[in-house]
Design a protein around this motif. Structure first.
Motif, PDB file in Angstrom:
ATOM      1  N   SER A   1       0.818  -1.223   0.000  1.00 33.18           N
ATOM      2  CA  SER A   1       0.000   0.000   0.000  1.00 33.18           C
ATOM      3  C   SER A   1       0.844   1.262   0.000  1.00 33.18           C
ATOM      4  O   SER A   1       0.332   2.353  -0.228  1.00 33.18           O
ATOM      5  N   THR A   2       2.125   1.137   0.268  1.00 33.73           N
ATOM      6  CA  THR A   2       2.989   2.318   0.336  1.00 33.73           C
ATOM      7  C   THR A   2       4.187   2.184  -0.603  1.00 33.73           C
ATOM      8  O   THR A   2       4.253   2.834  -1.641  1.00 33.73           O
ATOM      9  N   LEU A   3       5.108   1.317  -0.258  1.00 36.17           N
ATOM     10  CA  LEU A   3       6.368   1.222  -0.999  1.00 36.17           C
ATOM     11  C   LEU A   3       6.176   0.912  -2.471  1.00 36.17           C
ATOM     12  O   LEU A   3       6.764   1.555  -3.339  1.00 36.17           O
TER      13      LEU A   3
ATOM     14  N   ARG B   1      16.992   0.313   2.876  1.00 39.27           N
ATOM     15  CA  ARG B   1      16.665   1.726   2.847  1.00 39.27           C
ATOM     16  C   ARG B   1      15.147   1.871   2.991  1.00 39.27           C
ATOM     17  O   ARG B   1      14.627   2.975   3.028  1.00 39.27           O
ATOM     18  N   GLY B   2      14.474   0.718   3.067  1.00 42.51           N
ATOM     19  CA  GLY B   2      13.019   0.726   3.167  1.00 42.51           C
ATOM     20  C   GLY B   2      12.505  -0.298   4.150  1.00 42.51           C
ATOM     21  O   GLY B   2      12.699  -0.174   5.358  1.00 42.51           O
ATOM     22  N   TYR B   3      11.881  -1.358   3.635  1.00 46.30           N
ATOM     23  CA  TYR B   3      11.113  -2.290   4.459  1.00 46.30           C
ATOM     24  C   TYR B   3      11.761  -3.676   4.557  1.00 46.30           C
ATOM     25  O   TYR B   3      12.411  -4.148   3.618  1.00 46.30           O
ATOM     26  N   LEU B   4      11.524  -4.300   5.703  1.00 48.72           N
ATOM     27  CA  LEU B   4      11.941  -5.676   5.935  1.00 48.72           C
ATOM     28  C   LEU B   4      10.699  -6.533   6.160  1.00 48.72           C
ATOM     29  O   LEU B   4       9.835  -6.189   6.976  1.00 48.72           O
ATOM     30  N   GLN B   5      10.618  -7.645   5.450  1.00 58.80           N
ATOM     31  CA  GLN B   5       9.539  -8.623   5.632  1.00 58.80           C
ATOM     32  C   GLN B   5      10.192  -9.952   5.986  1.00 58.80           C
ATOM     33  O   GLN B   5      11.027 -10.457   5.232  1.00 58.80           O
ATOM     34  N   TRP B   6       9.816 -10.535   7.132  1.00 61.27           N
ATOM     35  CA  TRP B   6      10.495 -11.744   7.605  1.00 61.27           C
ATOM     36  C   TRP B   6       9.444 -12.745   8.084  1.00 61.27           C
ATOM     37  O   TRP B   6       8.649 -12.442   8.973  1.00 61.27           O
ATOM     38  N   ILE B   7       9.441 -13.943   7.512  1.00 65.68           N
ATOM     39  CA  ILE B   7       8.485 -14.992   7.868  1.00 65.68           C
ATOM     40  C   ILE B   7       9.244 -16.217   8.351  1.00 65.68           C
ATOM     41  O   ILE B   7      10.135 -16.713   7.655  1.00 65.68           O
ATOM     42  N   GLU B   8       8.895 -16.689   9.552  1.00 70.07           N
ATOM     43  CA  GLU B   8       9.542 -17.871  10.113  1.00 70.07           C
ATOM     44  C   GLU B   8       8.530 -18.740  10.854  1.00 70.07           C
ATOM     45  O   GLU B   8       7.589 -18.231  11.464  1.00 70.07           O
ATOM     46  N   PRO B   9       8.745 -20.056  10.857  1.00 70.10           N
ATOM     47  CA  PRO B   9       7.895 -20.941  11.643  1.00 70.10           C
ATOM     48  C   PRO B   9       8.270 -20.896  13.119  1.00 70.10           C
ATOM     49  O   PRO B   9       9.437 -20.702  13.462  1.00 70.10           O
TER      50      PRO B   9
ATOM     51  N   VAL C   1       6.867  -7.416   9.855  1.00 69.68           N
ATOM     52  CA  VAL C   1       7.211  -6.330   8.935  1.00 69.68           C
ATOM     53  C   VAL C   1       7.815  -5.192   9.747  1.00 69.68           C
ATOM     54  O   VAL C   1       7.243  -4.756  10.755  1.00 69.68           O
ATOM     55  N   ARG C   2       8.968  -4.763   9.313  1.00 67.05           N
ATOM     56  CA  ARG C   2       9.669  -3.646   9.979  1.00 67.05           C
ATOM     57  C   ARG C   2      10.074  -2.620   8.927  1.00 67.05           C
ATOM     58  O   ARG C   2      10.113  -2.897   7.733  1.00 67.05           O
ATOM     59  N   ARG C   3      10.413  -1.429   9.414  1.00 73.59           N
ATOM     60  CA  ARG C   3      10.791  -0.353   8.490  1.00 73.59           C
ATOM     61  C   ARG C   3      12.055   0.333   8.993  1.00 73.59           C
ATOM     62  O   ARG C   3      12.210   0.584  10.197  1.00 73.59           O
ATOM     63  N   LYS C   4      12.928   0.640   8.058  1.00 73.86           N
ATOM     64  CA  LYS C   4      14.123   1.413   8.373  1.00 73.86           C
ATOM     65  C   LYS C   4      13.699   2.861   8.607  1.00 73.86           C
ATOM     66  O   LYS C   4      13.067   3.481   7.758  1.00 73.86           O
TER      67      LYS C   4
END
Length: 285
Positions: free
Chosen positions: A39-41, A145-153, A277-280
């Motif tokens: 919706s943003t990046l 410089r933007g977003y981090l998306q991390w998926i783990e069990p 989801v994290r953001r720099k």
């Protein structure tokens, strides 16, 4: 390059499993890229120009290849993995998808530092131990410089469930116990550290969601995941099971055989998938 601690194989069978896993995971969490990011990046790149997207521990690069079908052709995709064994050949991927051998526990080359609008990491639990997680988060953060998306069990939450009363489950419960004991002594706490590690690196939290692996409407879809996971996990972790459960390999295999029969019935395994989801933060924040 540091030796891989990855527990699984890197043959054609494993590549096929990773591709099927990608499809399963997309169904489970409902997207390839979290809505907070799309919706943003993806509408307004941080760079003001071409998007740059990275996939860490890319494996077969299936996530990048899938995403490349939906984004502008000038988007630049980079995949990183400790091994190139499962990379598709260059002729089998678009020219804007580049793949590189790199261990996430080692610093990335300077040319990639701070250059990506989105960095994705998925399911690397099997390749990290102890302080590896701290190193991985530090090195992944350096790419942003933007977003981090991390998926783990979150495997520590795994349980055996009956869908009907009377279905035999003793062997399956014991096999899950074997797996969890080995997991506790090798991979735990793994992904449970991620939120605090990201916080320590100043990454702003945008989403932290947990998806139960049994929330499909189709019970057969849920049930079918149990056998390959439990069989594969126990076999690759066999030395740890034998050591930490004080049991012989023959007994573990016998229990697994009976568990596979039980899992053809009215049983299923349930664990959880953590989607973060994290953001720099910008310099002005």
């Amino acid at each position: 390059m540091t030796a891989s601690k990855y527990l699984l194989n890197r043959d054609s069978k494993e590549s096929a499993r990773l591709i099927a896993q990608h499809e399963w995971l997309g169904e489970l969490v409902g997207c390839n890229v979290h809505p907070t990011i799309t919706s943003t990046l993806l509408k307004d790149p941080q760079s003001g120009g071409k998007l740059r997207i990275a996939d860490v521990a890319t494996g077969t690069a299936i996530w990048l290849l899938d995403l490349a079908k939906t984004l502008p052709s000038d988007t630049q995709f980079h995949g990183f993995d400790i091994s190139a064994a499962q990379f598709p050949p260059s002729e089998a991927r678009p020219s804007n998808v580049s793949l590189h051998e790199h261990n996430v526990t080692e610093p990335f080359p300077e040319e990639y530092i701070g250059s990506f609008d989105l960095v994705a990491v998925r399911l690397i639990t099997a390749g990290l131990r102890g302080d590896d997680w701290t190193k991985a988060v530090k090195n992944v953060e350096s790419l942003l410089r933007g977003y981090l998306q991390w998926i783990e069990p979150v495997h520590s939450s795994m349980q055996v469930f009956n869908s009907k009363p009377g279905a035999p489950n003793a062997a399956t419960r014991r096999a899950v116990h074997f797996f969890l004991e080995a997991y506790k002594h090798t991979l735990y706490p793994g992904p449970l550290q991620l939120p605090d590690l990201c916080e320590s690196h100043g990454l702003e939290e945008l989403a932290l969601e947990v998806f139960p692996t049994d929330h499909y409407r189709d019970f057969e879809r849920v049930r079918s995941q149990g056998k390959p996971f439990l069989s594969g996990a126990c076999n690759v972790m066999m030395p740890m099971i034998v050591k930490h459960c004080d049991v012989k390999e023959e007994e573990v295999k016998s229990v697994l055989d009976r568990a596979m029969e039980e899992l053809d019935g009215d049983l299923y395994l349930r664990s959880e998938m953590q989607f973060m989801v994290r953001r720099k933060k910008s310099a002005s924040e």
